[in-house]
Design a protein around this motif. Structure first.
Motif, PDB file in Angstrom:
ATOM      1  N   ARG A   1      70.604  36.736 -33.479  1.00 33.29           N
ATOM      2  CA  ARG A   1      71.009  35.739 -32.478  1.00 33.29           C
ATOM      3  C   ARG A   1      70.579  34.331 -32.896  1.00 33.29           C
ATOM      4  O   ARG A   1      71.247  33.337 -32.563  1.00 33.29           O
ATOM      5  CB  ARG A   1      70.396  36.085 -31.114  1.00 33.29           C
ATOM      6  CG  ARG A   1      70.782  35.118 -29.992  1.00 33.29           C
ATOM      7  CD  ARG A   1      72.276  35.152 -29.744  1.00 33.29           C
ATOM      8  NE  ARG A   1      72.711  34.205 -28.734  1.00 33.29           N
ATOM      9  CZ  ARG A   1      73.140  32.970 -28.987  1.00 33.29           C
ATOM     10  NH1 ARG A   1      73.164  32.517 -30.244  1.00 33.29           N
ATOM     11  NH2 ARG A   1      73.541  32.180 -28.010  1.00 33.29           N
ATOM     12  N   ALA A   2      69.499  34.225 -33.664  1.00 32.22           N
ATOM     13  CA  ALA A   2      69.052  32.915 -34.132  1.00 32.22           C
ATOM     14  C   ALA A   2      70.069  32.285 -35.075  1.00 32.22           C
ATOM     15  O   ALA A   2      70.087  31.060 -35.249  1.00 32.22           O
ATOM     16  CB  ALA A   2      67.708  33.051 -34.838  1.00 32.22           C
ATOM     17  N   ARG A   3      70.952  33.123 -35.641  1.00 25.62           N
ATOM     18  CA  ARG A   3      71.958  32.612 -36.575  1.00 25.62           C
ATOM     19  C   ARG A   3      73.303  32.369 -35.901  1.00 25.62           C
ATOM     20  O   ARG A   3      74.224  31.858 -36.532  1.00 25.62           O
ATOM     21  CB  ARG A   3      72.132  33.591 -37.750  1.00 25.62           C
ATOM     22  CG  ARG A   3      70.860  33.760 -38.575  1.00 25.62           C
ATOM     23  CD  ARG A   3      71.139  34.506 -39.882  1.00 25.62           C
ATOM     24  NE  ARG A   3      71.619  35.860 -39.651  1.00 25.62           N
ATOM     25  CZ  ARG A   3      70.814  36.917 -39.513  1.00 25.62           C
ATOM     26  NH1 ARG A   3      69.496  36.767 -39.571  1.00 25.62           N
ATOM     27  NH2 ARG A   3      71.315  38.122 -39.332  1.00 25.62           N
TER      28      ARG A   3
ATOM     29  N   PHE B   1      65.350  47.491 -33.249  1.00 27.30           N
ATOM     30  CA  PHE B   1      66.611  46.950 -32.725  1.00 27.30           C
ATOM     31  C   PHE B   1      66.407  45.547 -32.175  1.00 27.30           C
ATOM     32  O   PHE B   1      67.180  44.615 -32.466  1.00 27.30           O
ATOM     33  CB  PHE B   1      67.170  47.872 -31.645  1.00 27.30           C
ATOM     34  CG  PHE B   1      68.260  47.258 -30.801  1.00 27.30           C
ATOM     35  CD1 PHE B   1      69.532  47.053 -31.320  1.00 27.30           C
ATOM     36  CD2 PHE B   1      68.014  46.887 -29.485  1.00 27.30           C
ATOM     37  CE1 PHE B   1      70.540  46.480 -30.549  1.00 27.30           C
ATOM     38  CE2 PHE B   1      69.011  46.315 -28.701  1.00 27.30           C
ATOM     39  CZ  PHE B   1      70.282  46.114 -29.235  1.00 27.30           C
ATOM     40  N   GLU B   2      65.350  45.360 -31.378  1.00 24.51           N
ATOM     41  CA  GLU B   2      65.077  44.038 -30.818  1.00 24.51           C
ATOM     42  C   GLU B   2      64.795  43.012 -31.912  1.00 24.51           C
ATOM     43  O   GLU B   2      65.244  41.861 -31.838  1.00 24.51           O
ATOM     44  CB  GLU B   2      63.884  44.108 -29.862  1.00 24.51           C
ATOM     45  CG  GLU B   2      64.203  44.709 -28.516  1.00 24.51           C
ATOM     46  CD  GLU B   2      63.082  44.467 -27.526  1.00 24.51           C
ATOM     47  OE1 GLU B   2      63.166  43.478 -26.769  1.00 24.51           O
ATOM     48  OE2 GLU B   2      62.121  45.245 -27.516  1.00 24.51           O
ATOM     49  N   CYS B   3      64.020  43.426 -32.913  1.00 23.19           N
ATOM     50  CA  CYS B   3      63.734  42.503 -34.017  1.00 23.19           C
ATOM     51  C   CYS B   3      65.038  42.055 -34.682  1.00 23.19           C
ATOM     52  O   CYS B   3      65.236  40.864 -34.960  1.00 23.19           O
ATOM     53  CB  CYS B   3      62.821  43.168 -35.048  1.00 23.19           C
ATOM     54  SG  CYS B   3      61.142  43.470 -34.467  1.00 23.19           S
ATOM     55  N   LYS B   4      65.936  42.998 -34.926  1.00 21.24           N
ATOM     56  CA  LYS B   4      67.223  42.674 -35.544  1.00 21.24           C
ATOM     57  C   LYS B   4      68.083  41.814 -34.613  1.00 21.24           C
ATOM     58  O   LYS B   4      68.750  40.873 -35.061  1.00 21.24           O
ATOM     59  CB  LYS B   4      67.965  43.961 -35.903  1.00 21.24           C
ATOM     60  CG  LYS B   4      67.331  44.745 -37.040  1.00 21.24           C
ATOM     61  CD  LYS B   4      68.175  45.969 -37.391  1.00 21.24           C
ATOM     62  CE  LYS B   4      67.607  46.709 -38.599  1.00 21.24           C
ATOM     63  NZ  LYS B   4      68.499  47.788 -39.066  1.00 21.24           N
ATOM     64  N   LEU B   5      68.065  42.139 -33.328  1.00 20.01           N
ATOM     65  CA  LEU B   5      68.865  41.394 -32.347  1.00 20.01           C
ATOM     66  C   LEU B   5      68.435  39.929 -32.297  1.00 20.01           C
ATOM     67  O   LEU B   5      69.281  39.019 -32.374  1.00 20.01           O
ATOM     68  CB  LEU B   5      68.719  42.036 -30.962  1.00 20.01           C
ATOM     69  CG  LEU B   5      69.413  41.311 -29.803  1.00 20.01           C
ATOM     70  CD1 LEU B   5      70.914  41.539 -29.861  1.00 20.01           C
ATOM     71  CD2 LEU B   5      68.868  41.767 -28.457  1.00 20.01           C
ATOM     72  N   HIS B   6      67.144  39.676 -32.172  1.00 20.82           N
ATOM     73  CA  HIS B   6      66.674  38.304 -32.054  1.00 20.82           C
ATOM     74  C   HIS B   6      66.858  37.544 -33.363  1.00 20.82           C
ATOM     75  O   HIS B   6      67.162  36.344 -33.353  1.00 20.82           O
ATOM     76  CB  HIS B   6      65.220  38.289 -31.590  1.00 20.82           C
ATOM     77  CG  HIS B   6      65.058  38.600 -30.132  1.00 20.82           C
ATOM     78  ND1 HIS B   6      64.891  37.626 -29.182  1.00 20.82           N
ATOM     79  CD2 HIS B   6      65.077  39.781 -29.463  1.00 20.82           C
ATOM     80  CE1 HIS B   6      64.804  38.182 -27.978  1.00 20.82           C
ATOM     81  NE2 HIS B   6      64.909  39.492 -28.126  1.00 20.82           N
ATOM     82  N   ASP B   7      66.684  38.238 -34.478  1.00 24.43           N
ATOM     83  CA  ASP B   7      66.909  37.594 -35.772  1.00 24.43           C
ATOM     84  C   ASP B   7      68.380  37.187 -35.933  1.00 24.43           C
ATOM     85  O   ASP B   7      68.696  36.073 -36.360  1.00 24.43           O
ATOM     86  CB  ASP B   7      66.497  38.552 -36.892  1.00 24.43           C
ATOM     87  CG  ASP B   7      66.666  37.929 -38.273  1.00 24.43           C
ATOM     88  OD1 ASP B   7      66.044  36.889 -38.533  1.00 24.43           O
ATOM     89  OD2 ASP B   7      67.441  38.489 -39.082  1.00 24.43           O
TER      90      ASP B   7
END
Length: 607
Positions: free
Chosen positions: A482-484, A474-480
């Motif tokens: 948010r970068a967009r 979930f965190e990996c997806k969240l930060h990815d």
């Protein structure tokens, strides 16, 4: 200087019940007697002067120091760290006892502001060290054995060398930290602690409400889950703002530092190779069907349901006796398990109960969850619980005491070398839980009690391994994402749900509102990507415990030596005496097979 980051543990939960006995509270006088203690003012004044003098003596000169002069420099820095840690531990622990108290919040902020200002002159230290050629540093280590003992600290600093910014930018980030992540962390803590939930006409904080999710009465579990969803939804805008801001702040700093991924900084801090973490992650995800999916299908049958709802995930089994474990009994259970492994382990744990090193009761405004904070190496750790007497709370006690024992043993390394990377910081805590579980299992009076114990342990391990890896994804997806661009609450909800069905399996349905349950998880706010450390620790301990069960000669002594090492050795070096290697993909399968084997036992009981 950051306030002490609480290690909010994965399975920590409040239980229910009264008449628990005399629950201990912290006695913080081993740090300072009070916020206005003259010793605290003395230390704060000393710190201001010491930081200025350190910079005056060493800035621009590190590259020309002799080995003896470099050792004196390191020792002075260590003393500054010790005094800083003592002040911030006192301020932080007082705050976590009652996060809604404006005076405690102000005191913490004032300490944070002063120490950040005082320590700004020290920013040069790591920057200059990283400009010294490797061969010159190596020559200093060869010339002085006392200095060479600190080589792991230099090695750790030099991992950041490719990601180091200019001296001016590093100073700016240091000064700005008090209104950056630190401020958002405090907002999150205070907001969570101040939330109120009404269940069955009674108003609770978040701990008491989460407790209902482990009640026998399914209607109470449902009511609590729906009330959690209602309150989270009302506050979702704020939680989304916290996550958006922190993720963006991290993305900006990572970009400036040329970090290849959002996770990379955590891997560096943990001194673990990214490929090892990915091997762990992939092994766990691949094992979802034989772990969580298989177990929850068993639980669905035991509960007599067509499908499980989220409020059934931690439900007690139908054959489980409703039981409240009072504090003296919990203490006896854990201490017996510790002493059964080695009397030395019990001796190290004993003072926590008798000297005010544990704060156990649930109180208004107190931070939720549980943690063990090591403070500084010339004092002792403090353990925080929210204890209300569920059997699972006994396991939380065993877990946190494991942290405390580890921190006491590692303190011998001194302030700079005692801190254990997160991937190994969970070793003693999970091992302490395992010892307590195995003792209870050995003493089970019949198969029904054994089944309840086995099922409870499997659930805890699924929460520690499967759930935490799902959190990591979930965190990996969240930060990815948010970068967009900015994420709406619905965007974050969708990311949360994208990992839930995969990890929990087809036995579950998800109520409307469950999509908001990311909002209360403190790890995402306090320590991005921390969560994989739980799975790392559980897998490591499962493999370690298998070696113990096989009768490895001298296991206890090797185990204590591993804990004593603190942060002075890499995980590869620490595990070698046990014949284990976390870089070997088979290592993780060995750990996961222990969980699978327990599910095999549960299935066999159904035959």
């Amino acid at each position: 200087m950051q306030l002490p980051t609480p290690v909010f543990d994965a399975n920590a939960s409040a239980g229910g019940g009264k008449d628990l006995g005399d629950l201990p509270e912290w006695d913080l006088t081993d740090l300072y007697a009070s916020p206005d203690a003259p010793e605290l003012k003395r230390d704060m004044d000393w710190l201001e002067e010491a930081c200025e003098k350190f910079a005056a003596d060493y800035e621009g000169k590190l590259a020309d120091l002799t080995a003896e002069e470099m050792l004196d420099c390191v020792l002075r820095h260590e003393t500054i760290d010790m005094v800083t840690g003592r002040i911030m531990s006192f301020a932080g622990l007082r705050y976590y006892q009652q996060t809604t108290d404006p005076e405690r919040a102000k005191f913490l902020s004032d300490c944070q502001d002063k120490i950040t200002t005082y320590s700004t002159p020290l920013v040069f230290f790591s920057l200059e060290l990283n400009r010294i050629p490797d061969e010159k540093l190596d020559a200093l280590f060869e010339a002085n054995a006392d200095l060479a003992r600190y080589k792991p600290i230099f090695d750790r600093l030099r991992l950041m060398r490719p990601h180091q910014l200019s001296d001016e930018l590093e100073r700016f980030l240091h000064d700005q930290s008090v209104v950056g992540a630190t401020a958002w962390n405090k907002l999150f803590d205070e907001w969570i602690a101040g939330l109120e939930f009404t269940v069955d006409g009674e108003v609770h904080g978040i701990e008491g409400t989460l407790n209902y999710l482990t009640e026998q009465d399914r209607s109470k579990r449902e009511a609590a889950a729906r009330e959690l969803a209602r309150v989270f939804a009302e506050n979702l805008g704020l939680f989304a703002r916290v996550h958006n801001t922190l993720a963006k702040e991290k993305e900006i700093e990572d970009r400036w530092r040329n970090m290849p991924t959002p996770q990379y900084g955590r891997h560096l801090a943990n001194q673990v190779e990214p490929e090892v973490v990915e091997a762990l992650r992939d092994a766990v995800v691949k094992a979802y069907p034989k772990l969580s999916h298989r177990y929850y299908e068993l639980k669905r049958k035991w509960l007599g349901l067509d499908t499980l709802q989220v409020w059934d995930r931690n439900a007690p089994l139908p054959m489980e006796e409703q039981r409240t474990v009072d504090w003296p009994t919990a203490r006896g259970m854990v201490m017996d398990a510790y002493s059964g492994f080695d009397p030395k382990m019990a001796e190290l744990a004993e003072p926590f109960f008798d000297k005010g090193w544990i704060d156990a009761a649930v109180k208004p405004g107190k931070a939720p969850g549980a943690f063990a904070h090591p403070t500084v190496t010339d004092v002792h750790p403090y353990v925080m619980l929210n204890y209300l007497g569920k059997p699972r709370d006994v396991m939380t006690l065993a877990h946190e005491l494991g942290h405390g024992v580890h921190q006491r043993l590692a303190a011998g390394q001194g302030e700079l070398l005692s801190s254990t990377p997160l991937t190994l910081a969970e070793t003693a805590s999970v091992f302490g839980e395992m010892l307590t579980f195995r003792k209870l299992l050995d003493e089970a009076k019949d198969d029904a009690e054994k089944k309840v114990l086995l099922a409870g342990k499997v659930e805890d391990m699924i929460n520690t391994v499967v759930r935490q890896i799902a959190f990591y994804d979930f965190e990996c997806k969240l930060h990815d994402a948010r970068a967009r661009g900015e994420l709406t609450p619905d965007d974050i909800n969708a990311l949360w749900m994208s990992v839930q069905a995969e990890s929990l399996g087809p036995a579950f349905e998800f109520m409307d509102g469950y999509e908001t349950f990311w909002a209360y998880i403190p790890h995402f706010v306090h320590s991005p990507f921390y969560v994989y450390a739980y799975a790392f620790g559980d897998g490591l301990v499962n493999a370690l415990y298998a070696v113990y069960q096989e009768g490895d000669p001298g296991f206890q002594e090797k185990y204590f030596e591993m804990l004593k090492a603190g942060g002075s050795k890499h995980h590869k070096e620490l595990l070698a005496p046990f014949g284990l290697d976390a870089t070997d993909s088979a290592f993780w399968d060995k750990g996961l097979s222990m969980i699978s084997g327990m599910i095999d036992e549960l299935e066999a009981m159904e035959a």
